[in-house]
Design a protein around this motif. Structure first.
Motif, PDB file in Angstrom:
ATOM      1  N   LYS A   2       4.706   1.610  -5.139  1.00 23.63           N
ATOM      2  CA  LYS A   2       4.129   2.421  -6.467  1.00 23.63           C
ATOM      3  C   LYS A   2       3.121   3.597  -5.522  1.00 23.63           C
ATOM      4  O   LYS A   2       2.697   2.940  -4.643  1.00 23.63           O
ATOM      5  CB  LYS A   2       3.452   1.423  -7.154  1.00 23.63           C
ATOM      6  N   SER A   3       2.507   4.164  -6.397  1.00 19.94           N
ATOM      7  CA  SER A   3       1.697   4.846  -5.569  1.00 19.94           C
ATOM      8  C   SER A   3       0.251   4.616  -5.459  1.00 19.94           C
ATOM      9  O   SER A   3      -0.368   4.747  -3.917  1.00 19.94           O
ATOM     10  CB  SER A   3       0.785   6.458  -6.378  1.00 19.94           C
ATOM     11  N   GLN A   4      -0.169   3.268  -5.873  1.00 17.30           N
ATOM     12  CA  GLN A   4      -1.739   2.459  -5.185  1.00 17.30           C
ATOM     13  C   GLN A   4      -1.009   1.934  -3.672  1.00 17.30           C
ATOM     14  O   GLN A   4      -1.543   1.458  -3.016  1.00 17.30           O
ATOM     15  CB  GLN A   4      -1.754   1.710  -5.942  1.00 17.30           C
ATOM     16  N   THR A  67     -11.122  -0.567  -2.724  1.00 18.64           N
ATOM     17  CA  THR A  67     -10.034  -0.046  -3.587  1.00 18.64           C
ATOM     18  C   THR A  67     -10.369   0.784  -4.507  1.00 18.64           C
ATOM     19  O   THR A  67      -9.792   1.405  -5.553  1.00 18.64           O
ATOM     20  CB  THR A  67      -8.716  -0.216  -3.347  1.00 18.64           C
ATOM     21  N   ILE A  69      -8.342  -1.777  -6.530  1.00 15.15           N
ATOM     22  CA  ILE A  69      -7.707  -1.936  -6.975  1.00 15.15           C
ATOM     23  C   ILE A  69      -7.437  -3.554  -7.424  1.00 15.15           C
ATOM     24  O   ILE A  69      -8.395  -4.345  -6.654  1.00 15.15           O
ATOM     25  CB  ILE A  69      -6.464  -2.158  -6.353  1.00 15.15           C
ATOM     26  N   GLN A  73      -2.833  -7.150  -8.178  1.00 16.82           N
ATOM     27  CA  GLN A  73      -1.659  -5.566  -7.674  1.00 16.82           C
ATOM     28  C   GLN A  73      -2.060  -5.107  -5.739  1.00 16.82           C
ATOM     29  O   GLN A  73      -1.314  -4.813  -5.140  1.00 16.82           O
ATOM     30  CB  GLN A  73      -2.290  -4.344  -8.490  1.00 16.82           C
ATOM     31  N   SER A  77       1.212  -5.296  -3.741  1.00 10.44           N
ATOM     32  CA  SER A  77       1.585  -4.023  -2.263  1.00 10.44           C
ATOM     33  C   SER A  77       1.182  -4.002  -1.549  1.00 10.44           C
ATOM     34  O   SER A  77       2.191  -4.029  -0.503  1.00 10.44           O
ATOM     35  CB  SER A  77       0.282  -3.278  -2.825  1.00 10.44           C
ATOM     36  N   HIS A 165      -3.745   6.921  -7.604  1.00 16.99           N
ATOM     37  CA  HIS A 165      -3.954   5.495  -7.769  1.00 16.99           C
ATOM     38  C   HIS A 165      -5.463   6.482  -8.503  1.00 16.99           C
ATOM     39  O   HIS A 165      -6.858   6.866  -8.465  1.00 16.99           O
ATOM     40  CB  HIS A 165      -4.836   4.844  -7.301  1.00 16.99           C
ATOM     41  N   GLU A 166      -5.846   5.475 -10.277  1.00 14.77           N
ATOM     42  CA  GLU A 166      -6.882   6.283 -11.587  1.00 14.77           C
ATOM     43  C   GLU A 166      -8.190   5.890 -10.372  1.00 14.77           C
ATOM     44  O   GLU A 166      -9.175   6.652 -10.703  1.00 14.77           O
ATOM     45  CB  GLU A 166      -6.652   6.005 -12.607  1.00 14.77           C
TER      46      GLU A 166
END
Length: 211
Positions: A2-4, A67, A69, A73, A77, A165-166
């Motif tokens: 995932k991009s995160q 982060t 996040i 998650q 990751s 990531h948002e």
């Protein structure tokens, strides 16, 4: 993947350079972002990293705070990155460590296909890609709209680029190196040839990967 995962790896690398191996942290390759007030907050400064650190800096809880996040998650990751070899345990400390050579190879040859960056509407936000301080004066043309991460308190008008990531602003708020790495990665994600070449070369320097 995932991009995160890329955000987590960049944060781990930044923590490693600043706290575990401060001799690898080269602020001269970065722009003192506090002079630009880039997040609308006068809180970001380049400082000499302290030699004092604890293993808690690399805990799942600490990485969540660094982060934005979630802990669950972050754990996923790390598991993914260990499984594919983009992260490993440091031989001396046992702490998680980014495989910087493998990470650079993925960014250079794969990220624009796996996590492409699409430009959107004109809005206000934070400079990324060729407009970011790390590439200041190297690629932007006069009158060209800057690529930006949309941000409610942003000082720059430009073309929106979806970040990896948002909650990316949490990751970069007080971390000049993480900001530079993510902005350079966006230059690769957008995919223009000249920008990609310069960004990859800068990433190689910041990640301390020998040619």
């Amino acid at each position: 993947m995932k991009s995160q995962d890329i955000v987590v790896l960049f944060k781990i690398e930044s923590l490693t350079q600043r706290w575990i191996n401060p001799d690898r942290y080269h602020a001269e390759w970065l722009v003192p972002y506090s002079q630009t007030n880039w997040l609308g907050e006068d809180i970001l400064n380049i400082e000499e990293p302290s030699v004092a650190y604890t293993e808690s800096l690399f805990s799942v809880r600490a990485l969540e705070q660094e982060t934005g996040i979630s802990k669950s998650q972050i754990s996923l990751s790390l598991k993914r990155m260990f499984e594919v070899g983009l992260a490993k345990a440091d031989r001396k400390t046992g702490l998680p460590k980014a495989n910087t050579r493998g990470l650079l190879e993925f960014i250079a040859y794969g990220i624009q296909y796996v996590f492409p960056a699409k430009e959107g509407e004109v809005t206000r936000g934070i400079a990324t890609s060729i407009a970011a301080p790390v590439l200041q004066g190297k690629l932007m043309s006069s009158g060209e709209l800057a690529p930006i991460w949309p941000y409610f308190n942003g000082q720059l008008k430009g073309v929106a680029v979806q970040p990896l990531h948002e909650n990316i602003f949490t990751a970069v708020r007080t971390d000049d190196l993480c900001y530079a790495l993510l902005a350079l990665t966006d230059a690769v994600r957008i995919g223009h040839s000249r920008e990609r070449t310069i960004a990859i070369d800068m990433l190689r320097k910041l990640l301390q990967v020998n040619s």
